[in-house]
Design a protein around this motif. Structure first.
Motif, PDB file in Angstrom:
ATOM      1  N   GLY A   1     -64.944 -57.531  21.476  1.00 23.53           N
ATOM      2  CA  GLY A   1     -65.080 -56.312  22.261  1.00 23.53           C
ATOM      3  C   GLY A   1     -65.867 -55.219  21.566  1.00 23.53           C
ATOM      4  O   GLY A   1     -66.227 -54.231  22.178  1.00 23.53           O
ATOM      5  N   LYS A   2     -66.146 -55.379  20.282  1.00 22.20           N
ATOM      6  CA  LYS A   2     -66.902 -54.366  19.544  1.00 22.20           C
ATOM      7  C   LYS A   2     -68.392 -54.570  19.786  1.00 22.20           C
ATOM      8  O   LYS A   2     -68.873 -55.695  19.858  1.00 22.20           O
ATOM      9  N   ARG A   3     -69.112 -53.473  19.874  1.00 22.08           N
ATOM     10  CA  ARG A   3     -70.556 -53.569  20.099  1.00 22.08           C
ATOM     11  C   ARG A   3     -71.306 -53.588  18.780  1.00 22.08           C
ATOM     12  O   ARG A   3     -70.838 -53.064  17.780  1.00 22.08           O
ATOM     13  N   GLN A   4     -72.474 -54.202  18.808  1.00 17.63           N
ATOM     14  CA  GLN A   4     -73.304 -54.218  17.609  1.00 17.63           C
ATOM     15  C   GLN A   4     -73.632 -52.784  17.216  1.00 17.63           C
ATOM     16  O   GLN A   4     -73.945 -51.953  18.058  1.00 17.63           O
ATOM     17  N   GLY A   5     -73.561 -52.482  15.912  1.00 20.64           N
ATOM     18  CA  GLY A   5     -73.759 -51.126  15.462  1.00 20.64           C
ATOM     19  C   GLY A   5     -75.199 -50.666  15.437  1.00 20.64           C
ATOM     20  O   GLY A   5     -75.484 -49.486  15.624  1.00 20.64           O
ATOM     21  N   MET A   6     -76.153 -51.613  15.196  1.00 19.56           N
ATOM     22  CA  MET A   6     -77.559 -51.237  15.107  1.00 19.56           C
ATOM     23  C   MET A   6     -78.428 -52.245  15.840  1.00 19.56           C
ATOM     24  O   MET A   6     -78.184 -53.458  15.785  1.00 19.56           O
ATOM     25  N   VAL A   7     -79.447 -51.725  16.507  1.00 18.30           N
ATOM     26  CA  VAL A   7     -80.467 -52.543  17.156  1.00 18.30           C
ATOM     27  C   VAL A   7     -81.809 -51.876  16.888  1.00 18.30           C
ATOM     28  O   VAL A   7     -81.868 -50.783  16.329  1.00 18.30           O
ATOM     29  N   TRP A   8     -82.904 -52.528  17.283  1.00 23.01           N
ATOM     30  CA  TRP A   8     -84.200 -51.881  17.116  1.00 23.01           C
ATOM     31  C   TRP A   8     -85.008 -51.973  18.404  1.00 23.01           C
ATOM     32  O   TRP A   8     -84.790 -52.862  19.234  1.00 23.01           O
ATOM     33  N   ALA A   9     -85.944 -51.036  18.572  1.00 19.52           N
ATOM     34  CA  ALA A   9     -86.800 -51.001  19.752  1.00 19.52           C
ATOM     35  C   ALA A   9     -88.149 -50.412  19.372  1.00 19.52           C
ATOM     36  O   ALA A   9     -88.247 -49.607  18.450  1.00 19.52           O
ATOM     37  N   ARG A  10     -89.173 -50.807  20.101  1.00 19.07           N
ATOM     38  CA  ARG A  10     -90.516 -50.278  19.839  1.00 19.07           C
ATOM     39  C   ARG A  10     -90.712 -48.895  20.457  1.00 19.07           C
ATOM     40  O   ARG A  10     -91.480 -48.090  19.951  1.00 19.07           O
ATOM     41  N   ASP A  11     -90.033 -48.654  21.558  1.00 19.22           N
ATOM     42  CA  ASP A  11     -90.177 -47.370  22.249  1.00 19.22           C
ATOM     43  C   ASP A  11     -88.985 -47.155  23.171  1.00 19.22           C
ATOM     44  O   ASP A  11     -88.080 -47.993  23.252  1.00 19.22           O
ATOM     45  N   PHE A  12     -88.985 -46.034  23.875  1.00 17.83           N
ATOM     46  CA  PHE A  12     -87.850 -45.678  24.718  1.00 17.83           C
ATOM     47  C   PHE A  12     -87.853 -46.423  26.046  1.00 17.83           C
ATOM     48  O   PHE A  12     -86.813 -46.535  26.696  1.00 17.83           O
ATOM     49  N   GLU A  13     -88.989 -46.958  26.436  1.00 10.63           N
ATOM     50  CA  GLU A  13     -89.020 -47.793  27.634  1.00 10.63           C
ATOM     51  C   GLU A  13     -88.213 -49.060  27.407  1.00 10.63           C
ATOM     52  O   GLU A  13     -87.475 -49.514  28.286  1.00 10.63           O
ATOM     53  N   GLU A  14     -88.330 -49.649  26.213  1.00  7.52           N
ATOM     54  CA  GLU A  14     -87.537 -50.835  25.899  1.00  7.52           C
ATOM     55  C   GLU A  14     -86.045 -50.519  25.891  1.00  7.52           C
ATOM     56  O   GLU A  14     -85.227 -51.336  26.318  1.00  7.52           O
ATOM     57  N   VAL A  15     -85.709 -49.333  25.413  1.00  4.77           N
ATOM     58  CA  VAL A  15     -84.300 -48.926  25.392  1.00  4.77           C
ATOM     59  C   VAL A  15     -83.767 -48.799  26.813  1.00  4.77           C
ATOM     60  O   VAL A  15     -82.663 -49.260  27.125  1.00  4.77           O
ATOM     61  N   MET A  16     -84.541 -48.186  27.699  1.00  5.20           N
ATOM     62  CA  MET A  16     -84.093 -48.025  29.081  1.00  5.20           C
ATOM     63  C   MET A  16     -83.953 -49.366  29.790  1.00  5.20           C
ATOM     64  O   MET A  16     -83.009 -49.586  30.548  1.00  5.20           O
TER      65      MET A  16
END
Length: 299
Positions: free
Chosen positions: A274-289
């Motif tokens: 049930g715990k979420r991963q603490g860190m991820v990476w993205a190239r930009d905010f479009e990928e995050v959305m």
């Protein structure tokens, strides 16, 4: 009802690259031509001195990069950089590089110099480009109830406010960063942190903690950063998003070296417990959305 707070680093996170050289070009547009060469020479000396001091400090630091395998060791090294960083800031202040400039000068410069993709520019020369999707992401998160903040070791919070003004219109953004005192041009830290100049990962963590607390309550934090000075904040946040152009970016390589797996935001998932991963990476905010990773924290 406030969901929590989303906190951004500025240089290389909101913007695509570091803006220090752009900021340093401001004085030449505010001084008579005979002073331009003196300012350019001073800035060149400051940069050369900083690079030399940083290189020498890192060369003599133990354990070296390859031997540092824990978060504690890496944060110890990052905090030690207060020595070369402090020397550089002292040179900027003593050299009066920004003498005579007011808060509105920095803010106005930021507003004019930003490249927001519209092609509507009032000033020639170098541009500060915003990372793809930043404005849309801020607007979306604001509507979802998130507060917005910026924590940065940049020298001018007013410059930051100017750069983000158009994309954050209608959204209150609290900026914790250094300021440049008028008229002498001395760099000073934010009043909220006792006026001490922000330089290191530890300083940014103090800034994040300031923004994330309201009385005795601690807000849920999503933190975005691109450099090793963001490491402490990324680790301590409920969700840390490393902003990187490629998987072999310096911060991602450093994170893996000290034992942190940082998957791409497109691979974000909840763990079986049930715990979420603490860190991820993205190239930009479009990928995050597209990933809807922030929405996942609202459940």
């Amino acid at each position: 009802m406030v969901t929590g707070i989303i906190i951004f680093d500025f240089d290389g996170t909101i913007t695509t690259v570091d803006t220090i050289n752009t900021l340093a070009s401001l004085p030449t547009s505010h001084h008579p031509s005979e002073k331009t060469k003196r300012h350019e020479k001073l800035w060149e000396e400051i940069v050369e001195g900083y690079v030399a001091d940083h290189t020498e400090h890192t060369k003599g630091y133990a354990p070296d990069a390859e031997s540092r395998r824990t978060l504690e060791q890496e944060l110890g090294y990052l905090e030690s950089l207060r020595v070369p960083e402090g020397a550089s800031i002292q040179k900027v202040s003593q050299g009066s590089l920004f003498a005579g400039l007011k808060e509105e000068d920095f803010r106005g410069f930021g507003e004019r110099i930003v490249d927001d993709g519209t092609g509507d520019h009032a000033q020639g020369g170098e541009r500060v480009r915003l990372r793809k999707g930043f404005g849309e992401f801020v607007e979306k998160c604001g509507k979802q109830g998130w507060e917005i903040g910026v924590v940065s070791v940049n020298w001018s919070r007013d410059f930051i406010k100017g750069v983000i003004a158009k994309k954050c219109a209608g959204q209150e953004v609290r900026v914790v960063a250094n300021g440049i005192r008028h008229p002498e041009g001395r760099i000073e830290g934010p009043e909220e942190l006792g006026g001490e100049v922000m330089m290191t990962a530890g300083d940014k963590l103090r800034g994040m903690e300031l923004l994330s607390r309201e009385g005795d309550e601690k807000k849920k934090v999503v933190y975005f950063g691109d450099s090793t000075t963001d490491l402490a904040c990324l680790v301590e946040a409920e969700l840390g998003v490393v902003v990187a152009d490629e998987e072999e970016g310096k911060l991602l390589v450093t994170s893996r070296r000290i034992g942190f797996g940082v998957p791409h935001v497109g691979e974000y998932r909840e763990a079986k417990d049930g715990k979420r991963q603490g860190m991820v990476w993205a190239r930009d905010f479009e990928e995050v959305m597209e990933s809807r990773v922030v929405e996942g924290l609202q459940r």
